[in-house]
Design a protein around this motif. Structure first.
Motif, PDB file in Angstrom:
ATOM      1  N   ASN A 174      93.816   6.789 -23.573  1.00 23.85           N
ATOM      2  CA  ASN A 174      94.918   7.628 -24.017  1.00 23.85           C
ATOM      3  C   ASN A 174      95.517   7.026 -25.281  1.00 23.85           C
ATOM      4  OD1 ASN A 174      97.356   8.982 -24.422  1.00 23.85           O
ATOM      5  ND2 ASN A 174      97.680   9.270 -22.233  1.00 23.85           N
ATOM      6  N   PRO A 175      95.532   7.758 -26.393  1.00 26.18           N
ATOM      7  CA  PRO A 175      96.049   7.196 -27.648  1.00 26.18           C
ATOM      8  C   PRO A 175      97.502   6.774 -27.568  1.00 26.18           C
ATOM      9  CG  PRO A 175      94.835   9.237 -28.047  1.00 26.18           C
ATOM     10  CD  PRO A 175      95.027   9.126 -26.560  1.00 26.18           C
ATOM     11  N   ASN A 176      98.222   7.255 -26.549  1.00 24.56           N
ATOM     12  CA  ASN A 176      99.647   6.914 -26.450  1.00 24.56           C
ATOM     13  C   ASN A 176      99.905   5.659 -25.625  1.00 24.56           C
ATOM     14  OD1 ASN A 176     100.540   9.298 -27.863  1.00 24.56           O
ATOM     15  ND2 ASN A 176      99.944  10.455 -26.052  1.00 24.56           N
TER      16      ASN A 176
ATOM     17  N   LEU B 282      99.228   2.153 -25.541  1.00 25.08           N
ATOM     18  CA  LEU B 282      98.765   0.960 -26.245  1.00 25.08           C
ATOM     19  C   LEU B 282      99.727  -0.195 -26.011  1.00 25.08           C
ATOM     20  CD1 LEU B 282      97.790   2.562 -29.671  1.00 25.08           C
ATOM     21  CD2 LEU B 282      96.218   1.653 -27.958  1.00 25.08           C
TER      22      LEU B 282
ATOM     23  N   VAL C  94     104.676   1.506 -31.132  1.00 25.79           N
ATOM     24  CA  VAL C  94     103.944   2.775 -31.121  1.00 25.79           C
ATOM     25  C   VAL C  94     104.871   3.899 -31.591  1.00 25.79           C
ATOM     26  CG1 VAL C  94     102.808   4.487 -29.646  1.00 25.79           C
ATOM     27  CG2 VAL C  94     102.321   2.050 -29.342  1.00 25.79           C
TER      28      VAL C  94
ATOM     29  N   TYR D 154      88.378   3.705 -33.447  1.00 29.70           N
ATOM     30  CA  TYR D 154      89.433   3.749 -32.438  1.00 29.70           C
ATOM     31  C   TYR D 154      88.888   3.310 -31.078  1.00 29.70           C
ATOM     32  CZ  TYR D 154      92.734   5.701 -29.085  1.00 29.70           C
ATOM     33  OH  TYR D 154      93.592   5.856 -28.046  1.00 29.70           O
TER      34      TYR D 154
ATOM     35  N   MET E 202      89.986   0.053 -28.868  1.00 32.61           N
ATOM     36  CA  MET E 202      90.472   0.214 -27.498  1.00 32.61           C
ATOM     37  C   MET E 202      89.670  -0.645 -26.525  1.00 32.61           C
ATOM     38  SD  MET E 202      93.149   2.186 -27.371  1.00 32.61           S
ATOM     39  CE  MET E 202      93.340   3.081 -25.833  1.00 32.61           C
TER      40      MET E 202
ATOM     41  N   TYR F 140      90.864  14.850 -26.724  1.00 33.90           N
ATOM     42  CA  TYR F 140      92.065  14.715 -27.535  1.00 33.90           C
ATOM     43  C   TYR F 140      91.907  15.429 -28.871  1.00 33.90           C
ATOM     44  CZ  TYR F 140      93.130  11.024 -24.182  1.00 33.90           C
ATOM     45  OH  TYR F 140      93.364  10.326 -23.033  1.00 33.90           O
TER      46      TYR F 140
ATOM     47  N   GLU G 143      95.971  13.505 -32.305  1.00 31.11           N
ATOM     48  CA  GLU G 143      96.169  12.466 -31.297  1.00 31.11           C
ATOM     49  C   GLU G 143      95.294  11.252 -31.592  1.00 31.11           C
ATOM     50  OE1 GLU G 143      97.339  14.498 -27.104  1.00 31.11           O
ATOM     51  OE2 GLU G 143      95.389  15.094 -27.910  1.00 31.11           O
TER      52      GLU G 143
ATOM     53  N   GLY H  22      96.502   7.561 -32.455  1.00 32.17           N
ATOM     54  CA  GLY H  22      96.041   6.398 -31.709  1.00 32.17           C
ATOM     55  C   GLY H  22      95.491   5.323 -32.617  1.00 32.17           C
ATOM     56  N   TYR H  23      94.704   5.727 -33.595  1.00 29.04           N
ATOM     57  CA  TYR H  23      94.124   4.747 -34.516  1.00 29.04           C
ATOM     58  C   TYR H  23      95.213   4.042 -35.321  1.00 29.04           C
ATOM     59  CZ  TYR H  23      91.625   2.607 -38.342  1.00 29.04           C
ATOM     60  OH  TYR H  23      91.156   1.692 -39.240  1.00 29.04           O
TER      61      TYR H  23
ATOM     62  N   ASN I 276      98.150   3.456 -34.543  1.00 30.69           N
ATOM     63  CA  ASN I 276      98.954   2.576 -33.697  1.00 30.69           C
ATOM     64  C   ASN I 276      98.189   1.359 -33.199  1.00 30.69           C
ATOM     65  OD1 ASN I 276     101.669   3.679 -33.443  1.00 30.69           O
ATOM     66  ND2 ASN I 276     100.699   5.470 -32.538  1.00 30.69           N
TER      67      ASN I 276
END
Length: 725
Positions: A66-68, A70, A95, A152, A156, A195, A199, A203-204, A206
């Motif tokens: 999930n990109p959110n 982190l 973030v 990304y 991760m 995603y 998004e 994510g990237y 962040n």
């Protein structure tokens, strides 16, 4: 047959590997999809359409993409909600939503990393083929074929391994192998199906590393330019976007020339992509990178919290020790350093500053005596810890000097403290509280002696069969009331009270009031109490003793010390925090009566503790010649000061402290001045509530009667009290 040279063998092997990698890319893109019967060569296929129709079979379990979600920094604040105490992180990251990142920054990253980001489906076959031709056909510089989505995914995977303390996993997530590339591709295709492009870009931005210890675009913007990511202009965005290729080598604070060159490359790429005009790019290039920077460092942990460091360290231990924040210590530590928490503490900034000044004014940090001074202050009725201070500089590094330490002498061992300070006569308020709670009058005339038969004390009595005890001036006062015994701090009457009550009752009441031993291996008084505890032989922390005095100040209501009032997670949701567990420890009339007798003590042992124009409730203490103490309260703040040397017993006799030499010291001459300075100055801030009518004695307790009748017998071991009815 002539052998090929090693150099030629290496070149051939590299080309084979790269060709195999290329084929693997294409095979993976087609995995699970339908391959047209006319497919003969990968170059014939409309690559983006093939990629989009692919349905990879690989799934990756137990990894959150999930990109959110982190890892990001946590922040600790004082009770005012605005004063930052410390920041915690393993990866310095804040973030932010994509809407809070400037358009320039978004475009700079796309131009630098993946100009076809909005056209491909996670794997850009055209880009792979272009990189292959550029590198191995034309013989140019090495080119990469990874999309922004693949990068990304790689970040991760590395982050997941790092968070799980898995260095082998982190290595495999970044090693240059076909299997790793294949895995990235398949996951990237899945990511793109789950995603949106926005998004993934968010994510990237962040997760990407923008410097040696800088993660995420918001932290980068704050670090390099002292502004938010939303405020980045064209040149600043290009500077940050350039760093990801080599976070250490292109850091503008370390390598400004290389960073400026890379910034200009990004600006040219942005022109090529149509994100900016040549004129705008040239104007941005004309600015020297050194003139752009406004560097702001983000310090990490309690090491950087200044005078609040010991309070900070206490809060960290409360988080790490509480299952409210996770099932294991590792989970709780990970939450603190990666969970993006906002931690609001009970620390009052004024109280903390005043406390630190008081302990250093009493015993300077570099005083030749080497004595420690520790102070703790608690708000009665809530348990809120207002201040913790010791006359040392916090330093958790191995290089700490004699005046530096990470041991927080103000708190218990389990919370980062040491073994505690002997309580001396400050323990006696608990004896009186027990006496009154059990129905005995404060004015009962008690026979006393200088030797007691220890068999009469009950409750885990160990050691010698008799206990020799006398008052500070020698001998005994016979008879004496419990009221006068506290007012004048006499020891022999404490012994009689303890023998009549039994030590178990003393332990029961003291524990209810908040007392516990400082040592983590034997904190329960019930298992360690001996007759000498009655006159303060036990070791407790200043915070524990401040909590005990706060119980008396709050009409007998005890609240566990708390340092945290609120915690929110990275999404701003409130989390559970440890409770003060407030309970009625002793009856309100007992607390009021004990307070009254403490106030009466101003004509005796507490004479030097009286505050400026304020009704004062205080008790001093001296434990042999090793520890000097003062505890007391007004109704809005209970404070305890301990002085001595926790690490190695050192006598105060004939010592020079802060330029003053005395043959003998006591609590009133060294601990009390520190206590008074703190209390007077803190009260002067207007933040401390105080009820001048507090301390109204209960007439039924100020009597000369008690429960039952007692016969005093004298054995060869000393005096013994025996109840006869």
């Amino acid at each position: 047959m002539r052998r090929m040279s090693k150099k030629k063998q290496k070149r051939t092997r590299e080309r084979k590997n790269v060709f195999a990698l290329l084929l693997a890319y294409l095979v993976c893109i087609l995995a699970g999809g339908v391959v047209a019967s006319g497919f003969l060569m990968p170059f014939v296929v409309a690559t983006d359409q093939v990629a989009e129709s692919a349905s990879p079979s690989l799934t990756v379990s137990e990894i959150d993409f999930n990109p959110n979600n982190l890892p990001q920094q946590s922040k600790m604040y004082a009770s005012d909600g605005t004063t930052l105490i410390a920041t915690f992180y393993t990866q310095n990251r804040i973030v932010v939503d994509l809407s809070h990142v400037s358009q320039y920054m978004q475009q700079a990253v796309v131009a630098r990393e993946d100009r076809r980001f909005f056209q491909h489906s996670g794997v850009d076959v055209q880009g792979v083929l272009r990189a292959f031709v550029q590198t191995y056909v034309k013989g140019g510089d090495t080119q990469g074929g990874s999309t922004l989505t693949q990068q990304y995914v790689k970040n991760m995977l590395i982050n997941e391994a790092t968070s799980n303390d898995d260095p082998i996993g982190a290595y495999h997530a970044s090693e240059d192998t076909i299997s790793r590339k294949v895995k990235e591709m398949l996951i990237a295709l899945q990511i793109e199906k789950k995603y949106s492009k926005s998004e993934i870009l968010q994510g990237y931005l962040n997760i990407a590393q923008f410097g040696t210890s800088v993660y995420g675009v918001e932290t980068a913007a704050e670090h390099y330019f002292s502004k938010s990511a939303a405020e980045l202009d064209l040149g600043e965005a290009a500077t940050i976007a350039a760093i990801t290729k080599n976070p250490a080598g292109y850091d503008p604070t370390v390598h400004p020339d290389a960073a400026q060159e890379q910034r200009n490359i990004v600006l040219d790429l942005m022109v090529e992509c149509g994100f900016t005009t040549q004129a705008e790019a040239d104007a941005a290039k004309a600015v020297n990178i050194a003139d752009m920077l406004h560097v702001k460092d983000v310090p990490v942990g309690c090491q950087t919290a200044g005078q609040a460091a010991f309070f900070c360290d206490y809060v960290v231990h409360k988080i790490e020790n509480s299952d409210v924040f996770g099932a294991t210590a590792e989970d709780r530590q990970r939450l603190l350093y990666q969970g993006g928490l906002t931690i609001y503490t009970t620390m009052d900034v004024d109280a903390e500053n005043i406390a630190n000044a008081a302990v250093r004014n009493g015993i300077p940090e570099n005083d030749p005596s080497g004595f420690e001074a520790a102070l703790a202050s608690v708000e009665p009725g809530t348990g809120k810890v207002l201040a913790l201070a010791i006359n040392r500089t916090y330093n958790a590094l191995a290089t700490a000097s004699d005046t530096e330490t990470s041991i927080n002498y103000a708190v218990d061992q389990v919370d980062g403290g040491g073994g505690g300070f002997q309580t001396g006569s400050t323990f006696k308020v608990m004896n009186l509280s027990t006496w009154l709670t059990n129905g005995n009058g404060a004015k009962v005339a008690l026979p006393t002696s200088t030797r007691y038969d220890t068999s009469g004390f009950e409750c885990n009595t160990t050691g010698a069969d008799s206990w020799a005890v006398q008052n500070a001036g020698g001998g005994t006062v016979n008879p004496e009331t419990p009221e006068h015994a506290l007012m004048y701090s006499h020891n022999t009457t404490q012994a009689t009270m303890g023998q009549r009550l039994g030590l178990c009752k003393i332990a029961d009441t003291a524990t209810a009031m908040g007392y516990k031993n400082a040592s983590s291996s034997g904190s329960d008084l019930h298992t360690t109490i001996t007759p000498t505890n009655l006159i303060g032989s036990g070791y407790a922390s200043p915070l524990t003793m401040a909590s005990v005095y706060a119980t008396i100040a709050a009409n007998g209501m005890h609240c566990d010390p708390i340092a945290i009032t609120r915690v929110t997670d990275s999404s701003g949701n409130d989390m559970a925090v440890p409770s003060a567990n407030c309970t009625q420890a002793i009856p309100a009339n007992v607390a009021q009566t004990v307070a009254y007798i403490m106030y009466e003590g101003k004509v005796g042992a507490a004479y030097y503790s009286q505050l400026n124009g304020v009704k004062t409730f205080a008790k001093t203490g001296t434990a042999d010649s090793y520890f000097m103490l003062t505890g007391g309260f007004v109704t809005g703040a209970a404070t305890y000061v301990a002085t001595g040397n926790e690490e190695s017993l050192q006598s105060f006799d004939n010592m020079t402290i802060n330029g003053v030499r005395r043959a003998t010291w006591d609590g009133s001459t060294i601990a009390t001045p520190i206590w008074k300075e703190f209390m007077n100055n803190y009260i002067a801030t207007g933040k401390v509530a105080h009820d001048e009518n507090y301390g109204q004695p209960d007439a039924s307790l100020m009597t000369s009667t008690g429960q039952g009748q007692w016969r005093t017998t004298t054995t060869g071991l000393g005096m013994r009290q025996v109840q006869i009815s």
